[in-house]
Design an enzyme around this catalytic site. Structure first.
Site, short mmCIF file in Angstrom:
data_model
loop_
_atom_site.label_atom_id
_atom_site.label_comp_id
_atom_site.label_asym_id
_atom_site.label_seq_id
_atom_site.Cartn_x
_atom_site.Cartn_y
_atom_site.Cartn_z
N HIS B 12 -11.87 54.33 6.07
CA HIS B 12 -13.61 54.74 5.99
C HIS B 12 -14.06 54.04 7.41
CE1 HIS B 12 -14.06 51.28 2.82
NE2 HIS B 12 -14.11 50.83 4.09
N HIS B 59 -20.25 46.67 2.92
CA HIS B 59 -19.80 45.89 4.07
C HIS B 59 -21.02 44.94 4.32
CE1 HIS B 59 -17.16 49.17 4.22
NE2 HIS B 59 -16.23 48.32 4.87
N HIS B 193 -5.45 46.25 9.12
CA HIS B 193 -6.34 46.12 10.22
C HIS B 193 -6.86 44.64 9.86
CE1 HIS B 193 -9.21 47.61 7.16
NE2 HIS B 193 -10.21 47.22 8.06
N GLU B 240 -8.50 45.89 1.81
CA GLU B 240 -9.21 46.99 1.22
C GLU B 240 -8.38 48.21 0.32
OE1 GLU B 240 -12.95 47.41 4.37
OE2 GLU B 240 -11.18 48.77 4.65
#
Lengths: 128, 279
Positions: B12, B59, B193, B240
């Site tokens: 996302h 976030h 990431h 995540e």
């Protein structure tokens, strides 16, 4: 401090755990305030004065003014909160990330195009 | 009766949302990524879900450090796109399904998963980028959406095992809801990431591809992976991926893989995408 933190061994990485969140509470909440446009304006007009409204340490404030993201993280900043600072500056996530790596922006962007930083040599290989 | 028929997994990345919003999807940098989503755009038009349970993480948009719920479920009727510092994304408001959401909360809490009930929450790119990737740019989203927010910002995130079992509890809840509804569950975030520190830019293709394999055929085994291994091998933000296990836990043990896509990079991130149907 809780003693068992194997993730501290991961190279080049600060894990934002409860201890860091405690150290960085006001730094991170200051960052959240930048989600409101009037606050961004006031911050841009006089950064020191705006920061002085928050019960942050002087070292945290200076790290913000210097836009030293590694330093901010060592003082309890979390990257998703700190993102409010570079978003206010009009800087992308990729540009901001590159400043933490010692690479120039073009070098960093090229590394990503080439498939990113390789895991080899960049993971903790010892016992957990 | 309501039934979960399919699952979708997708990254996302906020830059993907910006590319869509600014009309850059056909630029050379982005074109290969969006091509990987052509299939799901057609597929979802045939599937016509009534409700999507959308597992994502906030976030530092709606939840600051004052409140950090490990699992939260959006039971409101409508959710606005969050202003993440550069104005809200120009996408439609997200319409909830308060009855099903409240039913899920009631069911899974009594099943030992203590979800935080949230009625008012602005939803950030974690939720709206997957909607854009699958539905494009409609005037209104074509189905109801139940946000399920998972803390992956403040360590520790819930374990993969916990997420997988929550998925199973959500399935049980949906199947005991007394309305005929075609329900999908989406797991978002990842893949490898790291957005911070000297190791920023870490991408682990081997890890990601093994994850894409195992979540289809060995989800039970994959759910045992420790936090340390996510952080060490997939980067500090790669954790995540535990959210994909909620999606997978809500599906049958055997699923049919309809689409698999992997691409590097989108900004700092490896992008992964799966479409799974219950067999």
């Amino acid at each position: 401090m809780p003693s068992n933190k194997p993730y501290k061994n991961i190279p080049g990485t600060t894990v934002f755990d409860a201890d860091m969140a405690s150290i960085g509470f006001h730094l991170n909440q200051f960052c959240m305030s930048l989600m409101k446009a009037p606050n961004r304006e006031r911050f841009k007009q006089d950064q020191q004065a705006y920061l002085d409204e928050w019960p942050m340490t002087e070292e945290q404030k200076q790290a913000v003014i210097a836009r030293d993201y590694n330093h901010m993280m060592s003082l309890g900043g979390n990257i998703y909160f700190l993102a409010k600072i570079f978003s206010s500056d009009g800087i992308s996530f990729q540009d901001a990330a590159s400043t933490m790596t010692g690479m120039t922006l073009p070098e960093y962007a090229q590394m990503m195009l080439d498939g990113g930083r390789t895991p080899q040599g960049n993971m903790y290989e010892g016992d957990k | 009766m309501a039934k979960i028929t399919a699952g979708v997994a997708t990254s996302h990345v906020p830059a993907i949302g910006a590319a869509i919003d600014n009309g850059k999807t056909q630029e050379p940098y982005w074109q290969p990524l969006f091509k990987g989503y052509d299939y799901v755009k057609q597929w979802v038009k045939q599937q016509k879900p009534d409700v999507v349970i959308l597992v994502y993480n906030d976030h530092a948009s709606a939840f600051d450090l004052n409140f950090v719920p490990t699992f939260a479920i959006g039971c409101g009727a409508e959710f606005k796109p969050a202003d993440e510092g550069w104005g809200p994304r120009p996408v439609p408001n997200v319409m909830g399904h308060p009855q099903l959401a409240s039913h899920i909360a009631q069911s899974v809490i009594q099943d030992d998963f203590d979800l935080t009930v949230v009625n008012t929450i602005d939803v950030d790119h974690g939720l709206t980028v997957p909607l854009s990737l699958v539905f494009g740019q409609p005037e209104a989203w074509p189905c109801k959406v139940i946000p399920v927010a998972v803390n992956v910002v403040l360590y520790p995130a819930p374990s993969g095992r916990r997420c997988y079992n929550l998925g199973k509890a959500i399935r049980k809840a949906v199947e005991s809801f007394d309305q005929d509804l075609n329900v999908q569950i989406w797991g978002t975030g990842g893949m490898s990431h790291q957005l911070q520190g000297p190791r920023a830019g870490l991408i682990n293709k081997e890890f990601d591809n093994a994850f894409l394999d195992r979540i289809v055929d060995d989800a039970e085994g994959l759910s045992q992976m420790a936090h340390f291994d996510y952080l060490n091998q997939a980067g500090s933000e790669g954790i995540e991926l535990v959210m994909w296990l909620i999606m997978r836990g809500a599906l049958n043990d055997k699923v049919e893989l309809k689409q698999r896509f992997y691409h590097v990079p989108a900004s700092n991130t490896a992008v992964g995408h799966l479409v799974l149907e219950n067999k």
